[in-house]
Design an enzyme around this catalytic site. Sequence first.
Site, PDB file in Angstrom:
ATOM      1  N   GLY A  11       0.829  -1.196   0.000  1.00  0.00           N
ATOM      2  CA  GLY A  11       0.000   0.000   0.000  1.00  0.00           C
ATOM      3  C   GLY A  11       0.859   1.239   0.000  1.00  0.00           C
ATOM      4  CB  CYS A  12       0.101   4.676   1.095  1.00  0.00           C
ATOM      5  SG  CYS A  12       0.887   6.283   1.236  1.00  0.00           S
TER       6      CYS A  12
END
Length: 163
Positions: A11-12
Amino acid sequence: MSTKKAYIAGGCFWGMEDLFRVRKGILDSEVGYIGGENDNPTYGNHPGHAEGIELTYNSDATSFKEILDYFFRIHNPTTVDQQGNDRGSSYRSAIFFQDDVEKSTSEEVIKIVEASNKWEGKVVTTLEPHATFWPAEPEHQDYLLRNPNGYTCHFERFKKPFI
């Protein structure tokens, strides 16, 4: 001291980096792009690349297996191309293995995580051969240190290790 590197995406990259930077044995962290289609990717142009992190670690103080254990505790490995509000292949869960030992360790840890039944659903983390890691732009490095109230969807979901 023996130093090694590990490459993961979950993810981020801001939240992943922020949580890993303070872990025992982690010497350095850098956010960037890995596993995609173009050279010199940027935040606005990184087709197929995951938002990943490069971890430099002291293998006498922590192991690749311990890094993966924590990785599976701070992001949801059961969602395809998504973490929190972030959607798309940039936010996939992936381990970029550098050799057969890392690949087999990754497979072993995934089996342990699945057998724990702590996550609802099957682990969809991809195992991908290591590719060029392209550091992200300076404004993305150490983002949450500079912006303590900045966006993250990462947190320690399970205190107790899987391994």
